[in-house]
Scaffold this active site. Structure first.
Site, PDB file in Angstrom:
ATOM      1  CB  THR A 278      -1.089  -0.040   1.229  1.00  0.00           C
ATOM      2  OG1 THR A 278      -1.969   1.006   1.148  1.00  0.00           O
ATOM      3  CG2 THR A 278      -0.292   0.182   2.612  1.00  0.00           C
TER       4      THR A 278
ATOM      5  CE  LYS B  81      -1.374   0.705  -3.271  1.00  0.00           C
ATOM      6  NZ  LYS B  81      -2.647   0.682  -3.965  1.00  0.00           N
TER       7      LYS B  81
ATOM      8  N   GLY C 294      -2.066   9.936  -6.770  1.00  0.00           N
ATOM      9  CA  GLY C 294      -0.900   8.930  -6.495  1.00  0.00           C
ATOM     10  C   GLY C 294      -1.577   7.690  -6.169  1.00  0.00           C
ATOM     11  N   GLY C 295      -0.764   6.830  -5.640  1.00  0.00           N
ATOM     12  CA  GLY C 295      -1.353   5.518  -5.075  1.00  0.00           C
ATOM     13  C   GLY C 295      -2.230   4.686  -5.977  1.00  0.00           C
TER      14      GLY C 295
END
Length: 409
Positions: free
Chosen positions: A55, A59, A122-123
């Site tokens: 997470t 990533k 993001g993410g």
């Protein structure tokens, strides 16, 4: 930490539903693995794990440590699942794709040709964009804090029909905020928030008020966990397990919040529910008494109703952020609009009805100063509007049984 086989890798993880989900999926031990950025390389190079979920903020950072990337991970440019191969090298994959696709599909979202906004860059945002493209969405726009498309000029995209929140804004414990006011997007048809704690973020509560297609991130979390577990174990897991486990997690993690007239039995029924279900009972009136340092009638006499309502709101916000508890509230909690969101964010709201002639008045300041029939006439529409479930309390054991039966607890 015991020897790690499977787990979730991140920097700051806090409370996560992932270990419980993986235990339900496949029964293996699954641990939370917090690593600082400077610890990441050594862990990925020398760790003995067999499989990891990844997470934020790692990533992309884990990609150089993966000898092989699946086409899905390479296309998205993000890895959330790592599997140790037979030769000891690491394979990087992206199961967030599977999870988000399931989230949209299970909600019945209509995407083809629709303009979509993604909050955050993001993410998981690249994964969201890829899924939307594959499902035929039209124009897709990222909204960020800076850049040409941002929160200040959101009205440029007032024609958007789909909104996806891929930011942590509104996530536990900072649940009282929302990334955007949906009134700025009048043409929305669907709102999807990747947050799963709380179950109903402020964003989703506003979408619910407008009757929009919507979903939180719990189903996505379970679906991506299933896809990861299949990679970890090299075996297929029935698709139906996602729906089963999602429903089970919802039942286990949702609070049961009781509302109703003073004296209708919220604390008594709440105590019976807590005992039968092995949950903790939280009484907001008791929290008020603790904070005030005196009984509620004395607080009313000394400082007035406004002081009581302020403490009650604070107590409700504290209790409502929890998961899997039983919460008994004061009879007038529904009269303040600011209480509705913390009541509903993580709870199934249950209206307990009881005949007026069975309601006691002793120790209840508002009931003693206002005729009961008048009080009930004012509050009944509010109880009905905020409740997910209405149960008659003619007897405590029957009311508790009915709640458990209807919620399939």
């Amino acid at each position: 930490m015991s020897e790690l086989e499977y787990g979730l890798l991140g920097e700051k993880l806090g409370h996560s539903f992932s270990p419980a989900i993986h235990r339900k999926l496949a029964g293996y031990d699954y641990q939370l693995v917090e690593k600082k950025p400077e610890e990441l390389a050594d862990f990925l190079t020398h760790g003995t794990f067999q499989g990891l979920n990844v997470t934020i903020p790692y990533k992309k950072a884990v990609i150089p440590f993966c000898r092989t990337l699946t086409d899905q991970a390479r296309r998205i440019g993000s890895v959330n699942t790592i599997v140790r191969q037979k030769d000891g090298t690491l394979l990087g994959h992206n199961t967030d794709y599977d999870g988000f696709a399931y989230m949209l599909r299970s909600a019945g979202a209509e995407l083809r040709g629709k303009k979509a906004l993604i909050l955050g860059t993001g993410g998981v945002s690249p994964t969201v964009k890829t899924v939307l493209e594959d499902l035929g969405a039209g124009e897709i726009v990222f909204i960020s804090r800076s850049g040409p498309d941002n929160y200040e000029n959101l009205e440029r995209h007032a024609d958007a029909q789909i909104l996806v929140n891929a930011t942590p804004v509104g996530m536990y414990p900072n649940t009282e905020v929302s990334p955007v006011d949906l009134n700025r997007l009048p043409n929305l048809e669907g709102v999807f928030d990747l947050i799963y704690n709380p179950a109903r973020t402020r964003l989703l509560l506003q979408a619910e008020e407008r009757g929009l297609c919507r979903a939180n991130g719990l189903g996505m979390l379970v679906a991506q966990a299933k896809a990861a577990a299949e990679r970890f174990l090299d075996t297929a897991i029935p698709d139906g397990r996602v729906e089963e486990i999602t429903a089970q997690m919802e039942r286990e993690t949702r609070n049961l919040l009781l509302i109703g007239m003073p004296g209708c039995g919220k604390t008594t029924v709440g105590r019976a529910l807590a005992q039968r279900l092995g949950r903790t009972l939280v009484d907001t009136d008791a929290l008020v008494v603790q904070a005030a340092g005196c009984p509620i009638p004395e607080l009313f006499a000394r400082e007035g109703e406004e002081a009581f309502r302020a403490l009650e709101h604070r107590a409700l916000c504290q209790a409502g952020r929890a998961s899997g508890t039983v919460i008994a509230t004061g009879g007038g909690i529904v009269t303040r609009r600011e209480n509705w969101a913390p009541m509903r964010e993580n709870s199934t709201v249950i209206f307990l009805r009881r005949p007026l002639d069975q309601l006691p008045l002793d120790g209840r300041p508002v009931s003693q100063t206002t005729p009961l029939e008048e009080l009930y006439a004012k509050r009944l529409p509010l109880y009905e509007q905020t409740a997910d479930l209405t149960v008659d309390n003619d007897r405590v054991d029957r009311a508790a049984d009915e709640i458990i039966r209807r919620l399939k607890l």
